[in-house]
Design a protein around this motif. Structure first.
Motif, short mmCIF file in Angstrom:
data_model
loop_
_atom_site.label_atom_id
_atom_site.label_comp_id
_atom_site.label_asym_id
_atom_site.label_seq_id
_atom_site.Cartn_x
_atom_site.Cartn_y
_atom_site.Cartn_z
N ARG A 71 0.85 -1.18 0.00
CA ARG A 71 0.00 0.00 0.00
C ARG A 71 0.90 1.24 0.00
NH1 ARG A 71 -5.06 1.85 1.84
NH2 ARG A 71 -5.88 0.18 0.51
N ARG A 112 1.70 -5.54 3.21
CA ARG A 112 0.55 -6.15 3.90
C ARG A 112 0.60 -7.65 3.66
NH1 ARG A 112 -4.60 -3.02 1.86
NH2 ARG A 112 -3.95 -4.09 -0.03
N ASN A 127 -5.95 -7.45 3.22
CA ASN A 127 -6.51 -6.34 4.00
C ASN A 127 -6.40 -6.56 5.51
OD1 ASN A 127 -7.94 -6.84 1.39
ND2 ASN A 127 -8.71 -4.81 1.80
N ASP A 149 -3.05 0.16 -4.01
CA ASP A 149 -2.74 -1.25 -3.73
C ASP A 149 -1.93 -1.80 -4.88
OD1 ASP A 149 -4.15 -1.08 -1.40
OD2 ASP A 149 -5.94 -2.10 -2.15
N GLU A 197 -5.75 -1.69 -7.27
CA GLU A 197 -6.85 -0.72 -7.15
C GLU A 197 -6.34 0.53 -6.45
OE1 GLU A 197 -9.91 -0.63 -4.47
OE2 GLU A 197 -8.82 -1.59 -2.84
N ASN A 253 -7.61 3.48 -3.74
CA ASN A 253 -8.62 3.87 -2.75
C ASN A 253 -8.57 5.38 -2.57
OD1 ASN A 253 -9.36 1.11 -1.33
ND2 ASN A 253 -7.17 1.14 -1.74
MG LIG Z 1 -7.83 -2.78 -1.39
#
Ligand SMILES: [Mg+2]
Ligand SMILES: Nc1ncnc2c1ncn2[C@@H]1O[C@H](COP(=O)(O)OP(=O)(O)OP(=O)(O)O)[C@@H](O)[C@H]1O
Length: 257
Positions: free
Chosen positions: A122, A141, A151, A205, A218, A220
């Motif tokens: 991230r 992560r 996540n 991500d 993706e 965010n």
């Molecule tokens: Mg995500």
């Protein structure tokens, strides 16, 4: 002024795909349909099927074409693994799971592993106090061992990239790789800003494959800043927080413990 948030993964993907530079970092992504799932499974062997408006990794499904004909397709949602001998059976179950939500299907990336667990990255990009985009934090992560998403809210563990990349890159390789991720993420921020002028922060991500190629999974527009408290260097979180106060996401002091 209100901070702009954009939920739809599909809308953001289509804006970024207009950029030749970004396109080389984006796994093929299509709207969910019988023919798109079938042709992408045929082409890539493994795909991720995801809700367009999902969060926390909820509803994300990993589908793989196995090499054993009697097993057919492997399907995993959360910790539940199932096998469907035919595409038709697989597809019926995807439809059942999806209910009436909108989904996309994306080429699956085989993530790097650390201690037998998958991990991704991230990158936090924010408007700094001079109103310029700045990459303020990078964190790895690590997925829960039994899950297909990384996540935090699905049992993943945020962790310094230095720890996760020890088996995959030297210290100097990692330093230049991180610079590349910062540059890529700032380009994404500029790109999305042209369509969404009032975004102030993004969380990108990024998956890394075994060739160390970064893939944008993706973006965010309401990224969790608190995972960065897990880094040994507390100055990262403090800067993220300071900038977020600057554009009005938080009051001066955190109300969270
Ligand atoms: Mg995500
Ligand atoms: N194409 C892909 N290949 C490999 N892993 C993927 C892929 N897409 C998603 N994943 C894994 O699933 C996780 C969740 O997917 P994604 O980030 O797209 O949705 P989300 O986390 O539910 O949305 P949000 O981050 O907004 O809460 C990713 O962080 C990644 O670990």
């Amino acid at each position: 002024m209100r901070i702009q948030r954009v939920k739809s993964k599909w809308a953001k993907t289509n804006i970024m795909l207009k950029s030749d530079y970004l396109r080389q970092y984006m796994p093929s992504t299509k709207l969910f349909s019988r023919s798109n799932v079938q042709s992408m499974l045929e082409e890539y062997g493994m795909v991720y099927v995801k809700p367009i408006n999902g969060t926390f990794g909820n509803g994300v499904i990993r589908v793989e074409r196995t090499t054993v004909p009697s097993l057919g397709y492997r399907y995993q949602l959360d910790t539940a693994i199932r096998f469907y001998p035919t595409f038709e059976q697989l597809y019926q179950n995807l439809v059942k799971q999806k209910k009436n939500r909108k989904y996309i299907v994306q080429k699956g990336i085989h993530l790097l592993h650390h201690q037998k667990r998958r991990f991704d990255i991230r990158v936090m990009v924010q408007k700094n106090l001079s109103n310029e985009w700045e990459a303020t934090g990078i964190i790895g992560r690590l997925a829960h061992p039994a899950k297909i998403v990384t996540n935090y809210h699905s049992g993943g563990t945020p962790m310094a990239l230095e720890r996760l990349m020890t088996d995959h890159a030297t210290t100097s390789e990692l330093a230049s790789f991180k610079n590349r991720l910062r540059k890529l993420s700032i380009t994404i921020a500029n790109n999305l800003q042209s369509a969404y002028p009032n975004i102030k922060e993004i969380g990108v991500d990024i998956a890394i494959d075994t060739k160390l190629h970064p893939w944008i999974l993706e973006v965010n527009t309401f990224p969790d800043p608190f995972i960065f408290r897990k880094l040994p260097d507390q100055s990262v979180f403090h800067k993220i927080y300071r900038y977020a106060v600057g554009y009005g996401r938080f009051k001066k002091r955190s109300s969270r413990p």
